[in-house]
Design a protein around this motif. Structure first.
Motif, mmCIF file in Angstrom:
data_model
loop_
_atom_site.group_PDB
_atom_site.id
_atom_site.type_symbol
_atom_site.label_atom_id
_atom_site.label_comp_id
_atom_site.label_asym_id
_atom_site.label_seq_id
_atom_site.Cartn_x
_atom_site.Cartn_y
_atom_site.Cartn_z
ATOM 1 N N TYR A 42 33.014 12.755 51.933
ATOM 2 C CA TYR A 42 32.579 13.074 50.573
ATOM 3 C C TYR A 42 31.908 14.436 50.385
ATOM 4 N N PHE A 43 31.358 15.025 51.447
ATOM 5 C CA PHE A 43 30.546 16.229 51.248
ATOM 6 C C PHE A 43 30.925 17.414 52.128
ATOM 7 N N SER A 44 31.909 17.289 52.990
ATOM 8 C CA SER A 44 32.205 18.352 53.950
ATOM 9 C C SER A 44 32.618 19.664 53.291
ATOM 10 N N ARG A 45 33.156 19.613 52.101
ATOM 11 C CA ARG A 45 33.612 20.836 51.424
ATOM 12 C C ARG A 45 32.711 21.240 50.258
ATOM 13 N N THR A 46 31.502 20.718 50.221
ATOM 14 C CA THR A 46 30.634 20.967 49.066
ATOM 15 C C THR A 46 29.539 21.993 49.325
ATOM 16 N N GLY A 47 29.274 22.322 50.557
ATOM 17 C CA GLY A 47 28.156 23.200 50.863
ATOM 18 C C GLY A 47 26.874 22.437 51.151
ATOM 19 N N ILE A 48 26.875 21.136 50.904
ATOM 20 C CA ILE A 48 25.715 20.307 51.245
ATOM 21 C C ILE A 48 25.838 19.950 52.721
ATOM 22 N N THR A 49 24.762 20.174 53.449
ATOM 23 C CA THR A 49 24.819 19.997 54.901
ATOM 24 C C THR A 49 24.810 18.523 55.297
ATOM 25 N N GLU A 50 25.291 18.275 56.495
ATOM 26 C CA GLU A 50 25.246 16.922 57.039
ATOM 27 C C GLU A 50 23.798 16.463 57.210
ATOM 28 N N ASN A 51 22.887 17.387 57.518
ATOM 29 C CA ASN A 51 21.468 17.030 57.640
ATOM 30 C C ASN A 51 20.925 16.487 56.323
ATOM 31 N N ASP A 52 21.338 17.089 55.199
ATOM 32 C CA ASP A 52 20.867 16.621 53.890
ATOM 33 C C ASP A 52 21.409 15.227 53.575
ATOM 34 N N THR A 53 22.710 15.031 53.773
ATOM 35 C CA THR A 53 23.265 13.703 53.487
ATOM 36 C C THR A 53 22.681 12.664 54.438
ATOM 37 N N CYS A 54 22.489 13.047 55.692
ATOM 38 C CA CYS A 54 21.921 12.130 56.683
ATOM 39 C C CYS A 54 20.492 11.746 56.303
ATOM 40 N N HIS A 55 19.689 12.708 55.868
ATOM 41 C CA HIS A 55 18.303 12.413 55.482
ATOM 42 C C HIS A 55 18.269 11.380 54.353
#
Length: 132
Positions: A42-55
């Motif tokens: 859902y977020f790999s191409r959005t510029g939102i980092t994996e750290n943000d989604t993980c948090h």
């Protein structure tokens, strides 16, 4: 103050957990996704980092348990859990509580309403983290 924040956060999570009553129907038949799968899908191409989604996902897991692994970006937390006080969830995630003083302080995305969906919570956290 850090200890106080941890204690308050633990109390908020306890309150959120006490309000849950079983696995919501909206999530029952969904496949669980790991943090990595969720971000990639859902977020790999959005510029939102994996750290943000993980948090945000870790905070949702502390608040809602394993069922949070079935959340998807468009899911409205307030609809799935109508008894949840979203201000408590914002606190646990670490985003400001929206105000209604003429303008919202939400997301820097021009949003006029408070973040209620998983996507909005992740967006708001990512933008808040970049502002601080």
């Amino acid at each position: 103050t850090l200890l106080l924040g941890v204690v308050v956060s633990a109390l908020v999570i306890e309150v959120l957990l006490s309000l849950r009553n079983g696995f919501p129907d909206a999530l029952k038949n969904r496949t669980r996704l790991s943090h990595q799968e969720f971000h990639k899908q859902y977020f790999s191409r959005t510029g939102i980092t994996e750290n943000d989604t993980c948090h945000v996902q870790q905070c949702l897991r502390r608040a809602f348990g394993k069922e949070s692994e079935c959340f998807r970006p468009p899911d409205n937390i307030a609809e799935i859990y109508p008894d949840i006080d979203m201000a408590d969830l914002y606190f646990v995630i670490g985003i400001p509580i929206p105000t209604r003083e003429g303008k919202s302080v939400c997301a820097g995305l021009g949003s006029e309403s408070p973040p209620l969906t998983v996507r909005q919570l992740i967006d708001e956290y990512a933008h808040h983290r970049l502002r601080t």
